[in-house]
Design an enzyme around this catalytic site. Structure first.
Site, PDB file in Angstrom:
ATOM      1  N   TYR A 297       0.845  -1.193   0.000  1.00 14.65           N
ATOM      2  CA  TYR A 297       0.000   0.000   0.000  1.00 14.65           C
ATOM      3  C   TYR A 297       0.881   1.244   0.000  1.00 14.65           C
ATOM      4  O   TYR A 297       1.693   1.456   0.904  1.00 14.65           O
ATOM      5  CB  TYR A 297      -0.900  -0.013   1.224  1.00 14.65           C
ATOM      6  CG  TYR A 297      -2.084   0.926   1.148  1.00 14.65           C
ATOM      7  CD1 TYR A 297      -3.321   0.460   0.725  1.00 14.65           C
ATOM      8  CD2 TYR A 297      -1.979   2.254   1.530  1.00 14.65           C
ATOM      9  CE1 TYR A 297      -4.427   1.296   0.680  1.00 14.65           C
ATOM     10  CE2 TYR A 297      -3.072   3.105   1.478  1.00 14.65           C
ATOM     11  CZ  TYR A 297      -4.295   2.618   1.059  1.00 14.65           C
ATOM     12  OH  TYR A 297      -5.377   3.450   1.012  1.00 14.65           O
ATOM     13  N   TYR A 341      -5.663   5.371  -7.200  1.00 12.02           N
ATOM     14  CA  TYR A 341      -5.897   5.288  -5.759  1.00 12.02           C
ATOM     15  C   TYR A 341      -7.309   4.763  -5.549  1.00 12.02           C
ATOM     16  O   TYR A 341      -8.278   5.501  -5.632  1.00 12.02           O
ATOM     17  CB  TYR A 341      -5.730   6.671  -5.122  1.00 12.02           C
ATOM     18  CG  TYR A 341      -6.077   6.715  -3.648  1.00 12.02           C
ATOM     19  CD1 TYR A 341      -5.294   6.051  -2.720  1.00 12.02           C
ATOM     20  CD2 TYR A 341      -7.177   7.432  -3.189  1.00 12.02           C
ATOM     21  CE1 TYR A 341      -5.598   6.103  -1.361  1.00 12.02           C
ATOM     22  CE2 TYR A 341      -7.488   7.491  -1.839  1.00 12.02           C
ATOM     23  CZ  TYR A 341      -6.690   6.816  -0.934  1.00 12.02           C
ATOM     24  OH  TYR A 341      -6.986   6.868   0.397  1.00 12.02           O
TER      25      TYR A 341
END
Length: 388
Positions: A297, A341
């Site tokens: 991430y 994103y």
């Protein structure tokens, strides 16, 4: 307690379908429509229909309720529905929840989804705007008056301490940005397709909050992503090679807050990630040496380095050098810095593609992928593997 021993979830469920909308800065449609498009695409990919679905999982932050998505997508009765808190930290936990439901017989086919207009609608990067009185809001209240108003500013505190503790400069963060954009440049689905960058580009990008520059910060994206989870036995009868859930975990550290855990003993690591790492390695029986691809991430580059260190791929302060050496294939879709994103859900989809052998940046022989979720908050992680 599972935090101290291996669990028995691994090998009982698999991701069998992935589907997404296009990734854009202005979708021109509602978040509900994005969610339904992604869900239908994932079901088509799995060779299943809405009638097969009896469970849905999403984020607490998602604006499209499970029953509304079910109605709009043509899904009938539901026996399981669940939501995970803490923003991007929820990503891998949606699959964990789905796998738990499937393994226990509560549901047969569960779809995990996330959809938002994060660029054209609510922009998380703008920081705290309006908030109902909550304990979480009270914790943020200790920092907001001093100018710590946005996610970038919250991460910058830890990033500055990290550089100081290990005698490093902010250029170490640039290795993550360059790597992600290199992979995104070869990914037609990525927003930055065809647009690689160099370390010089990173160093020349404007300051956001010292020591973070623009290219240390993830994108803001409109889009949706969905994943279909079912039992391993059923998965073997479906068209696509299953990505088996080898291990799944959630983790919150001591003195955990949302992005502002400044009263811990140190700021150079991610204790919530350490909790997840211990559980994944213990339950899977694997170690860093067994991982073929890492999908980490990357909302902000410093936390990618800290994740590598917490998972044991390298020592404290060595994350930048590890990335620079290409010691492990990372974020082969381009990550949230390069592709989109989507609160980490698109990263899980890339891990599935690596297992299937269909990534545009395919790693030869990839059989085990590590996926992580948002850090700085209570988080989650997965190890996905090839069947058999």
């Amino acid at each position: 307690m599972s935090i101290r021993r291996a669990d028995s979830l691994g090998g009982r469920a698999a991701i069998v379908g992935i589907g997404a909308t296009e990734f854009s800065k202005d979708s021109g449609r509602s978040e509900l429509k994005l969610a339904v498009e992604a869900v239908r695409a994932a079901l088509d990919d799995a060779g299943l229909t809405p009638a097969d679905v009896d469970g849905l999982v999403t984020f607490t932050m998602d604006t499209s309720p499970e029953i509304t998505v079910a109605q709009a997508a043509g899904i009938g009765e539901l026996s399981f529905f669940s939501r995970i808190h803490y923003g991007g930290g929820a990503a891998c936990a949606t699959v964990q929840q789905a796998a738990l439901a499937v393994a226990s017989g509560i549901a047969d086919v569960v779809v995990c989804y996330r959809a938002f207009n994060e660029r054209s609608g609510r922009r998380f990067g703008s920081g705290v705007q309006r908030r109902e009185p909550t304990a979480e809001g009270a914790a943020l209240g200790w920092n907001l008056p001093y100018g710590l108003l946005t996610p970038a500013s919250w991460v910058a505190m830890a990033a500055r301490r990290y550089l100081h503790a290990y005698g490093l400069g902010p250029e170490v963060f640039g290795h993550v940005a360059v790597l992600d954009r290199r992979h995104a440049a070869r990914n037609p689905a990525a927003y930055f397709h065809g647009k690689p960058i160099t370390l010089a580009d990173h160093a020349a990008s404007r300051w956001i909050v010292d020591p973070l520059r623009l290219l240390d910060c993830c994108q803001e994206t409109d889009g949706g992503q969905a994943l279909v989870v079912t039992g391993v036995e059923r998965a073997r009868d479906l068209p696509r090679p299953p990505a088996v859930v080898v291990a799944a975990a959630q983790g919150a550290g001591r003195s955990q807050e949302q992005m502002t855990s400044y009263y811990r003993d140190g700021l150079t690591g991610l204790p919530e990630t350490a909790v997840v790492a211990r559980q994944l390695w213990r339950s899977s029986g694997l170690s860093p040496a067994d991982i073929d691809v890492g999908i980490l991430y990357d909302h902000f580059t410093p936390f990618v380095l800290m994740q590598l260190e917490e998972f044991g791929f390298c020592g404290p302060g060595e994350g930048g050098a590890f990335v620079a050496a290409d010691a492990l294939p990372l974020n082969t879709h381009g990550g949230q810095l390069g592709e989109a994103y989507l609160h980490g859900m698109n990263g899980i989809a890339e891990a599935v593609r690596q297992i299937r052998g269909t990534s545009v940046n395919q790693v030869a022989g990839a059989a085990r992928t590590l996926v992580t979720a948002g850090t700085g908050v209570p988080t989650s992680g997965l190890v996905l593997g090839a069947d058999g």
